[in-house]
Design an enzyme around this catalytic site. Structure first.
Site, PDB file in Angstrom:
ATOM      1  N   GLY A 177       1.162  -1.635  -0.279  1.00 31.25           N
ATOM      2  CA  GLY A 177       0.045  -0.020  -0.329  1.00 31.25           C
ATOM      3  C   GLY A 177       0.904   1.186  -0.254  1.00 31.25           C
ATOM      4  N   HIS A 178       0.546   2.464  -0.337  1.00 32.61           N
ATOM      5  CA  HIS A 178       1.160   4.161  -0.160  1.00 32.61           C
ATOM      6  C   HIS A 178       1.160   4.165   0.836  1.00 32.61           C
ATOM      7  CE1 HIS A 178      -2.951   6.808   0.786  1.00 32.61           C
ATOM      8  NE2 HIS A 178      -2.864   5.127   1.497  1.00 32.61           N
ATOM      9  N   ASN A 179       3.236   4.657   1.164  1.00 31.35           N
ATOM     10  CA  ASN A 179       3.391   5.431   2.109  1.00 31.35           C
ATOM     11  C   ASN A 179       4.251   3.802   3.262  1.00 31.35           C
ATOM     12  OD1 ASN A 179       1.480   7.196   1.935  1.00 31.35           O
ATOM     13  ND2 ASN A 179       3.353   8.124   2.363  1.00 31.35           N
TER      14      ASN A 179
END
Lengths: 352, 352, 352
Positions: A237-239
């Site tokens: 997922g993002h980050n």
């Protein structure tokens, strides 16, 4: 054809038997043919030394005495085998050069010795370093950069503003830099997508399996450090930030803003997803199909999956599981009654 | 347009009603339109016989009496419906021939009547049998072979040295022959990839869904026997062997070196991953989202997933689950106290 | 460059500080640089207001007093940030026009202002509305339709007879309209695939992540209503119906014939798969990695996954879980003994 002498030289080992013997392929202990080199890296397979048809075997000092065939003695037979097996890897490579059907933006910088296959697209301001291989149908978005000797397999999609280091391998149908899954609700109850303007930064010597998805950061970047190895169908997922030398097995997935330390090993189908960011210390191993919802601060092995059993037993136990809290309350009630009895007994005893 | 007489002939059934009635499409009991053929294969939907707008229905003898519309009586209505529905499948096929944009290596053997679409790439020494369909953007690696009448959908990537049998279907974005996930650690603590030099061997009449990943063997081969059916997003690790007629539902995954017998059914998101190789007997059915870590030696149904419940109950019970062993110890203590009381009672009784 | 005045105007907010200050980028509270706009949408990050290097911040009235830097006060900072961040999204778009390598069937209807990239294939009778973007290597099957301003990213495969609404985004390597997984067994024990002749209907403003798989209906259609948002690697089986504004996080999957109401939120790796069709009411939230096998009729939060723990504790408790029913029986036995004692005591008391 490789002589045992040459194999010993390349693997810092020594030959037990005829150094001039040559091998022409590699095989497992169980299925090797005459002419093959094999290896014994797990004592579980030790008995197969006596039945293998291999011509020679890589092993440690520990098994030399019992080995009936020529051997090369090394400290790590699996690693030595990996080194030699490379010679027999028949995988094709895209030829050096740029296929005429490839579409390379004129602003892109292309290194020496690149291998760029049919229908590849390289967008504006990309940097493709020396020796990079981009297989058929690979798409590289604007401002992205790919480091020396990295190989990107067929149909991989790299979005814009993605940095990939040197000597990486990315397998087929993987997507890197996908918009993170950032959703908010507006005043009418309609879901709105939050623009994802962060990047993906991938270090050197990283392996990404097939059909992997790696989301770009929402604002800050998604970061995968050096020497990380991700199996097929992993999702990031993002980050997220993955520490160096960390492994994720097939189908494991991280929600947004998960941090993994160095030298973690996540088993197959592990999920990490909390209410907020989740942080996992270095050196943590997580068993297959475990869900992690909270920080893990100490190295060690963790698990959470239930064990399979026959359907009848399973159904009975799982229904019980959903009343477990009540069961514990019943147990406590029983304990209290007994405590009371005991104290009564004690009282009545002392009363005597 | 098909007459009921013709349908009965093709499905080894008999018509109840007017044999000359023609159908022009297919539909479900609930949503069929006038002119459609439908089927009753599950007694759950039996009441819909009285409300369906279908023109005719495939059913078994059991439901003829209550059926108010013309019917074709067969032994297996679902199978008969499958046979007839094929006529109304509007799926397009690539036209026979080789698209001018396809890139076929001159050493590849190409059979008669093949359908090879735009931008397809077929590498050196491939064998593409008669009637094979390779849709747009399919890549076939060197030395791979694809059997008669097999259809490979768009953007599928087949690596080198992969054998696929006859009459298979492979859906979009699937990758076959990906390097297995074989990782070892060198003396500096760096992860090293072990070359994966085995093949993938796939039998006849195999179905692979979309975004499936199948890893090649490390040294020996990954093998998928005849008539195996894999749903979308299934993952098969290196050196797995799948017995004939085995089914894996969506998102199920096998770690490396898993053996499945014949006629197994793995539910959605099932995972099989042990410390070493895991072997599952033929005729085993595994419930959705079950993790299997050890051999299953007897046919039957197995499960392991927990049941959902409302969040409060769930949280309470799951916290209890993590103290279950302690709970059992408390129970045992209670039992011992009671045993002691009983034996005291007996003793005091007998003492009287 | 955007002035705070302009930002306030676009986000229906008001500036606290100098309205003429301009921002040139966006960043997170923790990592913003001078010149960046940031936002405070979660009180968890409130302390970072005092350390951020951002030039201005979007926040609510609640945090104005403590904010040491210029701010724009809005009702929903995250939504306002999304609006502004769009200006700084560097994602490239395919240029307006049809790339010469694209293959468009002459029967397809192509709208105005479309952006059709290299090697795109559009089959017979497709309808591509105004402003649609089809990125490199996208394949669109016959009779499919794509609504206004929808963007389909690289290597997406859309099968025949698929309808996609307006303003949707579909990320790389996703497949829509794949044959549903309908398998039956014939009289010889051979698995037969049931033709899947239904369609896929997707509403407006839908987001599909990367490597998503959406199966077409068996006979009736698979339906995804307006404003649904699906993360990467989500799988939707045949004949599912997803209500408007529903969210599925990464790797979640639905077996065939699952109905989700409106405004559901399925966490990562959630699975829904029952013996028959499963229906989930609107407003249901399901925790990560939960398996749902039966209808959920009331809105609310549901979970089922077990919690992780260290390996030793886990193993001990899980072995106990597989004897839980027996444990409950032991508890009941204990309770009966105590009940008997009590009633004896009562009897003997009353006998006195």
């Amino acid at each position: 054809m490789l002589s045992l002498a040459e194999i010993a030289h390349r693997t810092q080992g020594h030959v037990v038997g005829d150094e001039q013997i040559c091998i022409s392929g590699v095989g497992s202990l169980a299925n090797a043919k005459t002419g093959d080199l094999t290896h014994l890296s797990n004592q579980r397979y030790r008995a197969q030394l006596h039945t293998t048809k291999a011509t020679a075997v890589l092993l440690t000092e520990e098994n030399v005495a019992e080995c009936p065939i020529p051997s090369v003695v090394v400290s790590n037979p699996q690693l030595a085998f990996a080194e030699i097996a490379n010679d027999f890897d028949k995988r094709e490579r895209i030829p050096v050069g740029i296929d005429p059907t490839a579409r390379i933006d004129s602003s892109a910088q292309i290194g020496d010795g690149v291998r760029i296959g049919p229908n590849v697209r390289v967008s504006a301001d990309c940097v493709i370093a020396d020796g990079v291989e981009l297989c058929t149908n690979v798409c590289v978005g604007a401002q992205s950069a790919i480091g020396r000797e990295t190989s990107i397999r067929e149909n991989v999609v790299i979005y814009h503003d993605v940095q990939i280091g040197a000597r990486c391998t990315v397998h087929a149908n993987t997507a890197i830099g996908v918009d993170g899954f950032g959703i908010t609700v507006d005043e009418t109850g309609t879901l709105q997508e939050i623009p994802q303007v962060g990047r993906v930064l991938i270090g050197d010597d990283v392996l990404l399996g097939a059909s992997v998805t790696i989301d770009r950061g929402a604002i800050d970047d998604t970061v995968i450090h050096d020497n990380v190895k991700l199996d097929d169908q992993v999702h990031i997922g993002h980050n997220c930030v993955l520490g160096a030398h960390t492994i994720m097995c097939g189908c494991a997935g991280l929600a947004g803003s998960v941090t993994l330390g160095e030298y973690c090993v996540l088993g197959g189908s592990v999920g990490v997803a909390g209410e907020g960011p989740v942080s996992i210390a270095g050196g943590v191993e997580i068993g297959a199909m475990t869900l992690v919802t909270r920080d893990i601060t100490e190295p060690g092995r963790y698990s959470g999956a239930t064990l399979h059993t026959d359907n009848r037993t399973w159904r009975r136990n799982m229904l019980r599981l959903n009343e477990l809290d009540t069961i514990v309350k019943r147990l406590r009630r029983v304990e209290r009654i007994l405590e009371k009895q005991t104290s009564n007994d004690v009282n009545s005893s002392s009363a005597k």
